[in-house]
Write a protein that holds these residues in place. Sequence first.
Motif, short mmCIF file in Angstrom:
data_model
loop_
_atom_site.label_atom_id
_atom_site.label_comp_id
_atom_site.label_asym_id
_atom_site.label_seq_id
_atom_site.Cartn_x
_atom_site.Cartn_y
_atom_site.Cartn_z
N GLN A 1 0.70 -1.14 -0.01
CA GLN A 1 0.11 0.17 -0.08
C GLN A 1 0.74 1.29 0.19
O GLN A 1 2.05 1.05 0.28
CB GLN A 1 -0.98 0.10 1.23
CG GLN A 1 -2.06 -1.25 1.32
CD GLN A 1 -2.95 -1.05 2.50
OE1 GLN A 1 -2.77 -0.28 3.23
NE2 GLN A 1 -3.58 -2.31 2.48
N GLU A 2 0.02 2.27 -0.35
CA GLU A 2 1.10 3.59 -0.45
C GLU A 2 1.52 4.08 0.99
O GLU A 2 0.57 4.22 1.88
CB GLU A 2 0.32 4.74 -0.96
CG GLU A 2 0.81 5.90 -1.01
CD GLU A 2 -0.20 7.19 -1.76
OE1 GLU A 2 0.51 8.49 -1.79
OE2 GLU A 2 -1.27 6.87 -1.98
N PRO A 3 2.70 4.18 1.25
CA PRO A 3 3.19 4.49 2.46
C PRO A 3 2.90 5.99 2.82
O PRO A 3 3.08 6.83 1.91
CB PRO A 3 4.98 4.43 2.34
CG PRO A 3 4.92 4.59 0.95
CD PRO A 3 3.87 3.98 0.09
N GLY A 4 2.42 6.31 3.99
CA GLY A 4 2.11 7.49 4.25
C GLY A 4 2.82 8.05 5.41
O GLY A 4 3.44 9.26 5.35
N LEU A 5 3.44 7.36 6.43
CA LEU A 5 4.22 7.77 7.54
C LEU A 5 5.60 6.83 7.67
O LEU A 5 5.27 5.46 7.39
CB LEU A 5 3.37 7.98 8.82
CG LEU A 5 2.27 9.06 9.01
CD1 LEU A 5 1.94 8.94 10.40
CD2 LEU A 5 2.88 10.58 8.66
N ALA B 288 0.54 2.98 6.23
CA ALA B 288 0.08 3.20 4.94
C ALA B 288 -0.65 4.38 5.15
O ALA B 288 -1.26 4.75 6.20
CB ALA B 288 -0.85 2.08 4.34
N THR B 289 -0.82 5.07 4.05
CA THR B 289 -1.75 6.22 4.10
C THR B 289 -3.04 6.05 4.52
O THR B 289 -3.96 5.32 3.92
CB THR B 289 -1.66 6.88 2.43
OG1 THR B 289 -0.36 7.06 2.15
CG2 THR B 289 -2.55 8.33 2.74
N GLY B 290 -3.48 6.72 5.39
CA GLY B 290 -4.81 6.48 6.25
C GLY B 290 -4.97 5.10 7.08
O GLY B 290 -6.14 4.97 7.25
N ALA C 1 -6.25 5.32 12.98
CA ALA C 1 -5.51 5.83 11.97
C ALA C 1 -4.32 6.65 12.57
O ALA C 1 -4.88 7.54 13.26
CB ALA C 1 -6.19 6.60 11.07
N ALA D 197 -1.66 9.30 12.95
CA ALA D 197 -1.62 10.59 12.39
C ALA D 197 -0.16 10.81 12.64
O ALA D 197 0.40 11.97 12.03
CB ALA D 197 -2.47 11.79 13.07
N SER D 198 0.51 10.30 13.48
CA SER D 198 2.17 10.46 13.66
C SER D 198 2.52 9.38 14.45
O SER D 198 2.01 8.57 15.22
CB SER D 198 2.09 11.78 15.01
OG SER D 198 3.80 11.85 15.25
N TRP E 23 4.19 -0.19 -4.24
CA TRP E 23 5.03 0.82 -3.88
C TRP E 23 6.47 0.42 -3.69
O TRP E 23 6.57 -0.68 -2.96
CB TRP E 23 4.36 1.49 -2.67
CG TRP E 23 2.97 2.16 -3.29
CD1 TRP E 23 1.90 1.43 -3.26
CD2 TRP E 23 2.83 3.39 -3.60
NE1 TRP E 23 0.88 2.26 -3.63
CE2 TRP E 23 1.23 3.54 -3.93
CE3 TRP E 23 3.74 4.26 -4.20
CZ2 TRP E 23 0.67 4.71 -4.58
CZ3 TRP E 23 2.79 5.58 -4.61
CH2 TRP E 23 1.58 5.60 -4.92
#
Length: 954
Positions: free
Chosen positions: A20-24, A36-38, A63, A65-66, A433
Amino acid sequence: MVHVYNCHPFSSQHIVQVEQEPGLVCCGGGALFVVATGGCKVEAYDLEQGSCPLICRFATMGAVASIQHSKMGDYLVTIEEKNSATYLRVYTNWRHQAEERARVGVRLLGHLLRGGSMRGGAQMEIIEIPLSERPVAVACCAVTGDLLVGCGNTLVLFTLRRQNQNSLQILQGAGPGAHQNPGPSQTVSILDFERSVILHLSELTPKQVALCDSYVAMQTELEVLVLKLEASSEPEVQEESPDINQDDQPDFLVLPRHQELLGDRAKDCGVHVSVERTGLEDGGRSSVSYVLFRSLIPDSSPGGVAEEILLQSLQLRPLFTRHQSAPPDGPACVFCFFSLPSSGYLYSLKGCVERLSVYQYPERVLAAALTDQLLHVITSEFREHNVLTGIFQAVGIDPTTTPALGSLLSRPLLSRKWASPPPRGSSAAGHGWNLYVIDTVPPLTLYRELVEYSRRYVATTPQAQSLRHLLSEAHLLLRAAALQQQNREGGAAEGTAGGRELDDAFRQNCAQLGDSFSRACQKDCHLALPYYRMSGLSVEEVVSRNRPLPSSPRSHGPGFLFYLKHHLLEETAPRLSQEAADEVVAIFSQSEPSQLVGVCVGPAMANMSPARTLQALQRAEATAGVSVATMMLLLDELPQFTQLMERHAEMLLLYGFMEEPRLLLHGGGGGGGQHGHARPTALARQLVNSQPGLLVAAMVALHASGGVQLQQADHVFKALGCERCLQVDFWEAILMASSQEDVVQELLFRVASVYIDRLTDARPDPPRGRGPLKSADILINSCCHYGALYPWLTVLNPARTSNAQHQEAPHKLQSLLCGPSLSVGAVSPLLDGLPEETSWGFSLHLLRATRRGQYDSCIEKLLDRCPQAIIAYGNHHFQDEDKVLWWTKLLPELCNRTRAAADNGILLAALKETVVVVAMEMSPAEFLELIPDDGAASYFLPHLLTCCQRHLLT
């Protein structure tokens, strides 16, 4: 700051494939954590293996956020959102969650779980941390593992603890294996937190926070505030925030521009901070002090973009100078870094708070990260890397041994930027990804690339200044690498292969920088000295590296001459061979003849050829006469030495000695620093016999200029074998010239002790064939500390002796006791050893009693030993309030002694002069009461008549 270009800082990169698309992402403990993002899942990958295999994956409760990782305790802390609510959670023992097959325990802060946790931490635990406000930022301390949470208007500090069955202890360090199953005899311990301090803020809402040791930092969009928390036993005084009436506010807004407040001045920033102690473990209090405040308000130029002015990348980074995981006194220094999109700022916080560097970016920066050796910044297309400057200065390394620091802060940019290729957008089938994990080049390899690049650069663009920048950057890389390796290897890095390789590269780099600065302009030429020192090169090797080429327009560079002169000034410099010393003489004879004297007199030049040196000095005899005479002594040409010394006036010679103290002295810092023993030169030994007055005058001049201290002068005179003659002459001359009260009192006691010793022959002086340089009459007339002899002392003057010292010593001691400066109490124990039977002893004891105001006993002693001096004694001392002694003490004593004495001529004369004084001071009635009633009234009648006539006239 200097950018170094076209040198790639990366050695390799690894691809981590995620579905999945990495978010953090975050790193720590040798692992890469990807969210993953979200998403609500964390994946951990092993960075210490080349293929970066998956360690574990686990689900979060909301989810994310940090996310951040703490090395101390090996835990993850997250800010999560679920059902429109925000939570703060800590994940411990996450390594046990391999492939989501292990059990998970969830508990509140301060509550322990049964089962897996109590059996040794065999399962992952999620710790819920309740907060009264919504968390917006979180930070972990790299030193203690404590946790800082930023909320709306508060900062909440949680102390990391290890809880076991017996006690609650502060965690000092827990690595990845800290929670393995303990043996039967071990105590089960579990990580937990305690809410210890809440900081209530006014005016500021934190966007980012940072924590390191006792330092707390917070960042808003335009401001940075750094505080320090300290334990305090005193009750804290709560300061009230000023109540500002909104009706009194003006119609316009005044914005401060680039306000910077350091240290104690930071408390004037206008931000009120109150401390609330919530910890249960100790009953102490906490106090907060302001360390740094920086407000960055940009110019209000038209067309500005709001994102261009927002602060970012807040970091607090510790630096240790010795190998300790958690030293008791904390890190040696703590650095604060924050950044605008256009520039970065580096500050030192511990000890003296100061700004170390400002990094100007050539284009807008999206993010910045500070590491031990490099500052990495990310732009929209490239990665840039800057060598850190100012670090060594902050941890107390002498800037004179790291001079590149002073020359690198805020320097202009060079050439183009470093670049790494952009990541590829596609990956292998089944994965959507890729994450790229990049390994940086080891510092030693990067140093070699810098050196190679500098050689190619100078070949195409021969600019010494640009080359020097590159070498300076390489120098800072090596210094940082050496310090980091010493910390890892416990200070034993020098004995390892890597340590030796770093040391060799560092010395080579210092030699190259020394060569660069040796030919530099006058402004920077002095930096050749510290770099050549750090290179370990001998003087001969440095001279060989700086021999001018036949086609060179100039002979030697100013930096090389500066190094050579100051290195040879050092008393500990090794002796040069005759060939090298003669080459040095030739160099200065051609380049700087005025410095030839100072070069020749150093101990390092002891092997130089006197004949060749004499030829060079004779060409500059007008300014180097004393040094030429020194060469004559080395050649044993005493007649020529005498002739040369007589050719110059004494004052000119004194100026020469003051300019170059090493003509007379060696050691003690080159003519007499505060430490170390000074030893006389051959010239000083010759002056003892030929011109002792010049030697003493020169030593006085050196003392006055700070070139030699009293203790060093004592050592010199002792080495010359004249500590009891010329040394005393030196003390007397210092008394004539010095105005320092502590020096004067010390020398007064010394000379008084010597005079007393000479009178008692306790320590006879060696024969010197001459009298003292200053007689008693000269000292009385020219030195304020020696007073004129009292008139009555001339009556007590003893007969002259055959020993000249016994003629001068008592007169000088009498003069000191008659002067205003000598403390009688200081020398009184020494005077006790003088016998009163001798005339000198009697006069000195009488002087001591007189200085103490013991006039009654002095009158009796004088009437017993020397009545002819009593009237002179009375005339000098019986004045003002002491005049009553004439008729209350002296007159009755004289009457009684005159009546009882057989030969009373002297007493009668003294009595007559006493009655004359009494008749002039008293009324007739008072005078009549003093007349004895034993039939001798007729003797006093003429004086009574004089008294009556005077009384009638008045």
